[in-house]
Motif scaffolding. Structure first.
Motif, PDB file in Angstrom:
ATOM      1  N   SER A 149       0.831  -1.206   0.000  1.00 57.34           N
ATOM      2  CA  SER A 149       0.000   0.000   0.000  1.00 57.34           C
ATOM      3  C   SER A 149       0.867   1.258   0.000  1.00 57.34           C
ATOM      4  CB  SER A 149      -0.956   0.019   1.197  1.00 57.34           C
ATOM      5  OG  SER A 149      -1.905   1.059   1.080  1.00 57.34           O
ATOM      6  N   PRO A 150       1.890   1.332  -0.859  1.00 63.31           N
ATOM      7  CA  PRO A 150       2.861   2.431  -0.764  1.00 63.31           C
ATOM      8  C   PRO A 150       2.306   3.797  -1.122  1.00 63.31           C
ATOM      9  CG  PRO A 150       3.251   1.163  -2.758  1.00 63.31           C
ATOM     10  CD  PRO A 150       2.233   0.398  -1.955  1.00 63.31           C
ATOM     11  N   ILE A 151       1.223   3.853  -1.892  1.00 67.24           N
ATOM     12  CA  ILE A 151       0.634   5.159  -2.208  1.00 67.24           C
ATOM     13  C   ILE A 151      -0.683   5.369  -1.462  1.00 67.24           C
ATOM     14  CG2 ILE A 151       1.812   5.463  -4.407  1.00 67.24           C
ATOM     15  CD1 ILE A 151      -0.609   4.436  -5.861  1.00 67.24           C
ATOM     16  N   GLY A 152      -0.887   4.574  -0.398  1.00 66.99           N
ATOM     17  CA  GLY A 152      -2.030   4.782   0.483  1.00 66.99           C
ATOM     18  C   GLY A 152      -3.305   4.111   0.051  1.00 66.99           C
ATOM     19  N   GLY A 153      -3.199   3.083  -0.775  1.00 69.89           N
ATOM     20  CA  GLY A 153      -4.402   2.395  -1.241  1.00 69.89           C
ATOM     21  C   GLY A 153      -5.243   1.831  -0.114  1.00 69.89           C
ATOM     22  N   ALA A 154      -4.592   1.371   0.951  1.00 69.22           N
ATOM     23  CA  ALA A 154      -5.346   0.826   2.078  1.00 69.22           C
ATOM     24  C   ALA A 154      -6.276   1.879   2.671  1.00 69.22           C
ATOM     25  CB  ALA A 154      -4.381   0.312   3.148  1.00 69.22           C
ATOM     26  N   ASN A 155      -5.841   3.129   2.658  1.00 66.88           N
ATOM     27  CA  ASN A 155      -6.684   4.204   3.178  1.00 66.88           C
ATOM     28  C   ASN A 155      -7.873   4.485   2.276  1.00 66.88           C
ATOM     29  OD1 ASN A 155      -4.694   4.334   5.076  1.00 66.88           O
ATOM     30  ND2 ASN A 155      -4.305   6.527   4.877  1.00 66.88           N
ATOM     31  N   ARG A 156      -7.668   4.320   0.963  1.00 60.41           N
ATOM     32  CA  ARG A 156      -8.762   4.607   0.030  1.00 60.41           C
ATOM     33  C   ARG A 156      -9.773   3.469  -0.054  1.00 60.41           C
ATOM     34  NH1 ARG A 156      -4.325   6.735  -2.345  1.00 60.41           N
ATOM     35  NH2 ARG A 156      -3.848   4.909  -3.614  1.00 60.41           N
ATOM     36  N   TYR A 157      -9.291   2.214   0.029  1.00 59.06           N
ATOM     37  CA  TYR A 157     -10.159   1.082  -0.267  1.00 59.06           C
ATOM     38  C   TYR A 157     -10.674   0.370   0.970  1.00 59.06           C
ATOM     39  CZ  TYR A 157      -7.838   2.038  -4.680  1.00 59.06           C
ATOM     40  OH  TYR A 157      -7.331   2.673  -5.781  1.00 59.06           O
ATOM     41  N   LEU A 158      -9.898   0.387   2.046  1.00 63.19           N
ATOM     42  CA  LEU A 158     -10.336  -0.289   3.261  1.00 63.19           C
ATOM     43  C   LEU A 158     -11.067   0.651   4.203  1.00 63.19           C
ATOM     44  CD1 LEU A 158      -7.202  -2.531   3.924  1.00 63.19           C
ATOM     45  CD2 LEU A 158      -9.309  -3.111   2.711  1.00 63.19           C
ATOM     46  N   ALA A 159     -10.818   1.946   4.049  1.00 60.20           N
ATOM     47  CA  ALA A 159     -11.587   2.993   4.740  1.00 60.20           C
ATOM     48  C   ALA A 159     -11.676   2.785   6.245  1.00 60.20           C
ATOM     49  CB  ALA A 159     -12.996   3.082   4.143  1.00 60.20           C
ATOM     50  N   THR A 160     -10.530   2.581   6.880  1.00 63.49           N
ATOM     51  CA  THR A 160     -10.489   2.516   8.335  1.00 63.49           C
ATOM     52  C   THR A 160     -10.773   3.898   8.908  1.00 63.49           C
ATOM     53  OG1 THR A 160      -8.835   0.768   8.213  1.00 63.49           O
ATOM     54  CG2 THR A 160      -9.025   1.934  10.306  1.00 63.49           C
ATOM     55  N   GLU A 161     -11.471   3.940  10.028  1.00 62.78           N
ATOM     56  CA  GLU A 161     -11.808   5.223  10.649  1.00 62.78           C
ATOM     57  C   GLU A 161     -10.541   5.996  10.975  1.00 62.78           C
ATOM     58  OE1 GLU A 161     -14.227   7.006  14.531  1.00 62.78           O
ATOM     59  OE2 GLU A 161     -14.212   4.845  14.099  1.00 62.78           O
ATOM     60  N   GLY A 162     -10.514   7.265  10.595  1.00 62.25           N
ATOM     61  CA  GLY A 162      -9.389   8.127  10.909  1.00 62.25           C
ATOM     62  C   GLY A 162      -8.330   8.185   9.830  1.00 62.25           C
ATOM     63  N   THR A 163      -8.514   7.418   8.751  1.00 59.68           N
ATOM     64  CA  THR A 163      -7.518   7.452   7.679  1.00 59.68           C
ATOM     65  C   THR A 163      -7.861   8.523   6.657  1.00 59.68           C
ATOM     66  OG1 THR A 163      -8.697   5.773   6.370  1.00 59.68           O
ATOM     67  CG2 THR A 163      -7.002   4.996   7.915  1.00 59.68           C
ATOM     68  N   SER A 164      -6.862   8.919   5.884  1.00 58.76           N
ATOM     69  CA  SER A 164      -7.041   9.909   4.831  1.00 58.76           C
ATOM     70  C   SER A 164      -6.121   9.554   3.675  1.00 58.76           C
ATOM     71  CB  SER A 164      -6.742  11.318   5.351  1.00 58.76           C
ATOM     72  OG  SER A 164      -5.472  11.355   5.982  1.00 58.76           O
ATOM     73  N   ASP A 165      -6.368  10.131   2.521  1.00 55.79           N
ATOM     74  CA  ASP A 165      -5.654   9.777   1.307  1.00 55.79           C
ATOM     75  C   ASP A 165      -4.402  10.639   1.154  1.00 55.79           C
ATOM     76  OD1 ASP A 165      -4.775   9.115  -1.205  1.00 55.79           O
ATOM     77  OD2 ASP A 165      -6.655   9.609  -2.239  1.00 55.79           O
ATOM     78  N   PRO A 166      -3.200  10.036   1.234  1.00 56.97           N
ATOM     79  CA  PRO A 166      -1.992  10.851   1.097  1.00 56.97           C
ATOM     80  C   PRO A 166      -1.850  11.491  -0.277  1.00 56.97           C
ATOM     81  CG  PRO A 166      -1.441   8.512   1.176  1.00 56.97           C
ATOM     82  CD  PRO A 166      -2.884   8.624   1.536  1.00 56.97           C
ATOM     83  N   LEU A 167      -2.471  10.911  -1.298  1.00 56.21           N
ATOM     84  CA  LEU A 167      -2.341  11.482  -2.640  1.00 56.21           C
ATOM     85  C   LEU A 167      -3.070  12.808  -2.769  1.00 56.21           C
ATOM     86  CD1 LEU A 167      -2.631   8.373  -4.996  1.00 56.21           C
ATOM     87  CD2 LEU A 167      -0.617   9.357  -3.870  1.00 56.21           C
ATOM     88  N   GLN A 168      -3.964  13.101  -1.823  1.00 55.50           N
ATOM     89  CA  GLN A 168      -4.683  14.365  -1.863  1.00 55.50           C
ATOM     90  C   GLN A 168      -4.097  15.391  -0.893  1.00 55.50           C
ATOM     91  OE1 GLN A 168      -8.918  13.801  -1.448  1.00 55.50           O
ATOM     92  NE2 GLN A 168      -8.981  12.176  -2.984  1.00 55.50           N
ATOM     93  N   ASP A 169      -3.056  15.003  -0.197  1.00 51.43           N
ATOM     94  CA  ASP A 169      -2.459  15.925   0.763  1.00 51.43           C
ATOM     95  C   ASP A 169      -1.798  17.083   0.032  1.00 51.43           C
ATOM     96  OD1 ASP A 169      -0.435  16.971   2.795  1.00 51.43           O
ATOM     97  OD2 ASP A 169      -1.554  15.487   3.945  1.00 51.43           O
TER      98      ASP A 169
END
Length: 290
Positions: A191-211
Motif C-alpha cells: 500500500s505504498p501510495i495509500g491504497g489501504a486508506n482509500r479502499y479499506l476505509a479505516t476510521e481516521g484514515t485519509s488519502d496521502p495522494l490528496q495531501d
C-alpha cells in the motif's frame, strides 16, 4: 532500452529491485496482462502470494513477457492456514508449481500470528530449509512489528531479509524502519501510495495522494502525486510494490527514476504521518480474523 529499478542488497548478498509490481486483489484475468506490461516497461520485481489466488497467472505473465526468468525477482508468501513446518514445505511446492518456476527469489510469511507462535516459528524454520536447499534465494516476513521480529529471531537462525509492511506518508512506521535497518532487514512497502486508506476505509484514515504537501511537490516536478510518494519511498531506501492492472498506471508508477526529492521535501512528507494504519493490525490477526 527500458528504464530499470535500482537494486537493494539484502542481508545475504542477494540483490533485489527496489520497485516492483504488486498483484494483491488483481483478478486472475487481469494479472497476466498486468505482469506482461510491467515486465515490458522495465519492472523486474513481481510480488504475489498464495492467498491472492493469482500465482498461476503471474507465472504465465512472466512466460509471455519474453523476459528471461533470471532477470525477474519473484516473491510469494505462505498463508496462515499453511503454517507449520511440513505444511509450509507443501505450500511452497504448491506455489512453485502454480508459478511454473524451479526456484523462488523471496519467500515470506504473510502474517506473524501471535496467537499461533509455535506454528509461525515452525513455518519460518521451513523457510530456512528452503533457503539452505537453494529453492529460495531469500526469506523474510510480512507485517511484523519489532516485538514480533525479536520473538522470531530469538528462536530461529536466519535474520529475515525483508519485512513487508503497510507503509506510506500517512503511516510511516518510523520506529519499525529503524529496527529493520539496525538488523539489516529491508523494509518493503505494501500500500505504498495509500491504497489501504482509500479502499479499506479505516476510521481516521485519509488519502496521502490528496495531501497538499504531496500535490505541491507533484506540481513542482511535473509528476503525479503517486510518483512523488513512490519517490519518497525510494529516497528512504524502501522497496515500494504498488499494485495496478491499468497499463498507464503501471507505466506511471515506474516513471520515478528521473527526479529526486530534496531532504527538506522528504522531511515534509515524513511529517504527514498520522500513526493510523489503513489495513489490519498485525497484533490482532489470527487464523479466524482474515
Amino acid at each position: 532500452m527500458a528504464t530499470r529499478s535500482p537494486l537493494l542488497t539484502l542481508n545475504n548478498g542477494v540483490r533485489m529491485p527496489a520497485l516492483g509490481l504488486g498483484v494483491y486483489q488483481s483478478a486472475p484475468e487481469d494479472t497476466v496482462p498486468a505482469v506482461v506490461t510491467a515486465l515490458q516497461d522495465g519492472y523486474r520485481l513481481i510480488d504475489t502470494a498464495a492467498a491472492y489466488g493469482n500465482e498461476s497467472e503471474v507465472g504465465e505473465g512472466l512466460r509471455r513477457s519474453g523476459v528471461d526468468r533470471d532477470e525477474v525477482f519473484v516473491t510469494t508468501k505462505v498463508w496462515m492456514t499453511d503454517y507449520g513446518y511440513d505444511a509450509t514445505l507443501r505450500a511452497f511446492d504448491t506455489s512453485l508449481a502454480k508459478l511454473g518456476l524451479e526456484r523462488l527469489d523471496l519467500y515470506l510469511l504473510h502474517w506473524p500470528v501471535p496467537s499461533a507462535q509455535e506454528q509461525t516459528v515452525a513455518s519460518y524454520r521451513a523457510a530456512e530449509k528452503l533457503l539452505a536447499d537453494g529453492r529460495a534465494r531469500a526469506i523474510g516476513v510480512c507485517n511484523h512489528n519489532p516485538a514480533h521480529l525479536l520473538s522470531l529471531m530469538e528462536r530461529t537462525d536466519i535474520v529475515p531479509a525483508v519485512n513487508q509492511v503497510e507503509l506510506h506518508p500517512h503511516f510511516t512506521q518510523a520506529e519499525l524502519r529503524t529496527f529493520d535497518a539496525a538488523h539489516g532487514i529491508v523494509t518493503q512497502s505494501w500500500s505504498p501510495i495509500g491504497g489501504a486508506n482509500r479502499y479499506l476505509a479505516t476510521e481516521g484514515t485519509s488519502d496521502p495522494l490528496q495531501d497538499r504537501a504531496v500535490t505541491a511537490l507533484a506540481a513542482k516536478y511535473g509528476k503525479t502525486p503517486a510518483q512523488v510518494v513512490l519517490r519518497w519511498h525510494l529516497e528512504h531506501g524502501l522497496s515500494p510494490i504498488p499494485k495496478s492492472v491499468k497499463p498507464h498506471r503501471i507505466a506511471e508508477n515506474f516513471g520515478v527514476f528521473d527526479f529526486a526529492l530534496a531532504p527538506d521535501e522528504v522531511a515534509a512528507l515524513d511529517a504527514l504521518d498520522t500513526g493510523v494504519r489503513g489495513g489490519p493490525d498485525p497484533e490482532q490477526v489470527g487464523l479466524n480474523t482474515l
